[in-house]
Design an enzyme around this catalytic site. Structure first.
Site, PDB file in Angstrom:
ATOM      1  CE  LYS A 138      -4.221   1.893   2.131  1.00 48.93           C
ATOM      2  NZ  LYS A 138      -4.837   1.819   0.931  1.00 48.93           N
ATOM      3  CG  HIS A 140       5.863   0.667  -3.987  1.00 51.92           C
ATOM      4  ND1 HIS A 140       6.098   0.838  -5.202  1.00 51.92           N
ATOM      5  CD2 HIS A 140       7.251   0.799  -3.484  1.00 51.92           C
ATOM      6  CE1 HIS A 140       7.256   0.761  -5.478  1.00 51.92           C
ATOM      7  NE2 HIS A 140       8.103   0.927  -4.531  1.00 51.92           N
ATOM      8  CG  PHE A 142       3.902  -1.018  -9.293  1.00 50.27           C
ATOM      9  CD1 PHE A 142       5.326  -0.837  -8.971  1.00 50.27           C
ATOM     10  CD2 PHE A 142       3.986  -0.725 -10.889  1.00 50.27           C
ATOM     11  CE1 PHE A 142       6.207  -0.786  -9.726  1.00 50.27           C
ATOM     12  CE2 PHE A 142       4.846  -0.643 -11.792  1.00 50.27           C
ATOM     13  CZ  PHE A 142       6.104  -0.534 -11.241  1.00 50.27           C
ATOM     14  CE1 TYR A 143      -3.858  -0.066  -2.824  1.00 48.34           C
ATOM     15  CE2 TYR A 143      -3.644   2.317  -2.854  1.00 48.34           C
ATOM     16  CZ  TYR A 143      -4.344   1.170  -2.472  1.00 48.34           C
ATOM     17  OH  TYR A 143      -5.630   1.310  -1.883  1.00 48.34           O
ATOM     18  NE  ARG A 144      -0.454   6.996  -4.678  1.00 45.72           N
ATOM     19  CZ  ARG A 144      -1.121   6.652  -3.337  1.00 45.72           C
ATOM     20  NH1 ARG A 144      -1.695   5.491  -3.315  1.00 45.72           N
ATOM     21  NH2 ARG A 144      -0.461   7.145  -2.556  1.00 45.72           N
TER      22      ARG A 144
END
Ligand SMILES: NC(=O)c1ccc[n+]([C@@H]2O[C@H](COP(=O)([O-])OP(=O)(O)OC[C@H]3O[C@@H](n4cnc5c(N)ncnc54)[C@H](O)[C@@H]3O)[C@@H](O)[C@H]2O)c1
Ligand SMILES: CC(C)[C@@H](O)CC[C@@H](C)[C@H]1CC[C@H]2[C@@H]3[C@H](O)C=C4C[C@@H](O)CC[C@]4(C)[C@H]3CC[C@]12C
Length: 351
Positions: A138, A140, A142-144
């Site tokens: 969360k 990070h 790649f969470y975006r």
């Protein structure tokens, strides 16, 4: 560049068109999309290589711009038939702030979607990432990507200017490799600094799915075409990017290209225990945080890269083949040969 009897009448826009993947998408479109009349390349940082592309039958328009600036995006999108949105922050080493990552990956994608709606562009391909299915750490980057992908897919069917529906889809590459891959370049230069040696940190058993950049670019070109022809089938869909690249650990896979160029992977008798690597990774993260006001410290080993390196990624799908006839354009042998040739060219420049 492709010669064709088809009438050249379409305008495409590629955001992030000067990046590692973006450049391959731009070149693939020029070679294999005969309907192109204009190709707009939108990027924060324009590459000098764009100049060499301006001699062909397709008008190549370089646009220096920022996807976080809605008005710049709208100006670039206006009149485009298709938008391939590849601009994004791939920040595995913690160089950018979470705020910047959100602005680029999420707000930037919102700006692209709204620009399509406001200007009447109906076809949008989003370059997502296999990380959207984990391991999502969360906060990070790649969470975006997961947030951005969701926005794109939810926008499918929205009415655009002119009253017709927006048709969107997302492609999910795994670890892309090939000519221009910055992390491969980093590994190569690290190996040169260590006297031609790289030291194994990850068990060979942790297999990763990797995909050649040329095949990812080809999938973008194909799906952009099919968004129009088969909107009902392809619209709102996600497609993993895949080819015949073998499953190996990240480090062993890199050695497929770095080995023939003189580097060797040193099999330390005893792999450092995972807890020690985690401790070192967190110490690196702490050091990065402490030094940030003074300098950018961004080592290869951090909690994210270690977690990712130790996570097996496998992809088993033929959805792209079933939905739009995708077959890899480059075999594993060809992908490997092309990548080795590129590393060798670096070797020449490093001497
Ligand atoms: N490299 C991989 O292994 C990989 C795997 C899966 C998905 N992806 C996705 O593919 C896309 C391209 O990745 P890449 O590896 O080519 O990265 P890259 O950094 O080489 O390319 C990204 C491009 O976007 C541009 N860009 C960044 N911020 C921008 C902004 N605010 N406005 C305009 N342009 C901006 C950069 O200048 C760069 O040219 C990204 O969306 C990434 O998440 C990459
Ligand atoms: C220092 C060691 C632990 C060294 O082995 C670290 C390698 C590390 C830089 C890579 C290990 C796994 C990579 C990621 C993985 O291949 C999948 C990805 C998916 C793609 O969508 C974006 C790139 C990446 C996150 C890729 C990035 C490099 C690694 C973290």
């Amino acid at each position: 560049m492709a010669e064709s009897t088809e009438v050249r009448k379409l305008v495409y826009l590629v955001t992030g068109g000067c990046g590692f993947l973006g450049e391959h998408v731009v070149r693939m479109l020029l070679q294999r999309e005969p309907r192109l009349s204009e190709l707009r390349v939108f990027d924060l940082h324009l590459g000098p290589w764009l100049e060499e592309l301006k001699t062909g039958p397709v008008q190549v328009t370089a646009i220096q711009g920022d996807v976080t600036e809605a008005h710049e995006v709208a100006a670039a999108v206006a009149g485009a038939h298709v938008v391939i949105h590849a601009a994004g922050l791939v920040d595995v080493f913690g160089r950018a702030s979470p705020k910047t990552i959100h602005e680029v990956n999420v707000q930037g994608t919102k700006n692209v979607i709204e620009a399509c709606v406001q200007t009447g562009t109906r076809f949008l391909v989003y370059t997502s990432s296999m990380e959207v299915v984990g391991p999502n750490i969360k906060g990070h980057p790649f969470y975006r990507k997961a947030q951005a992908e969701r926005l794109v897919l939810e926008a499918n069917g929205r009415e655009v200017r002119g009253g017709l529906p927006l048709v969107t889809c997302a492609l999910r590459p795994t670890g892309i490799y090939g000519e221009g891959h910055q992390i491969m370049r980093d590994f190569y230069h690290q190996g040169l600094r260590l006297g031609g040696r790289l030291f194994r940190a990850i068990p060979a058993s942790v297999e990763h799915g990797r995909v050649y950049v040329g095949n990812v670019a080809w999938m973008h070109v194909l799906v952009a075409r099919e968004l129009e022809r088969r909107a009902a089938l392809v619209g709102g869909q996600v497609y993993f990017c895949y080819d015949e690249s073998p499953y190996k650990s990240y480090e062993d896979f890199n050695m497929e290209f770095l080995g023939p160029c003189g580097l060797r992977l040193v099999e330390t008798r005893l792999l450092a225990p995972y807890w020690l690597l985690m401790l070192l990774a967190f110490l690196n993260a702490l050091l990065q945080w402490l030094l940030r006001p003074l300098l950018l410290y961004a080592p290869l080993l951090n909690p994210y890269t270690l977690a990712m390196a130790n996570t097996t990624f496998t992809v088993s799908t033929d959805k792209a083949q079933r939905h739009f006839g995708y077959e890899p354009l480059f075999s594993w042998e060809d992908s490997r040969t092309r990548t080795i040739r590129w590393v060798r060219a670096m070797e020449g420049s490093a001497q």
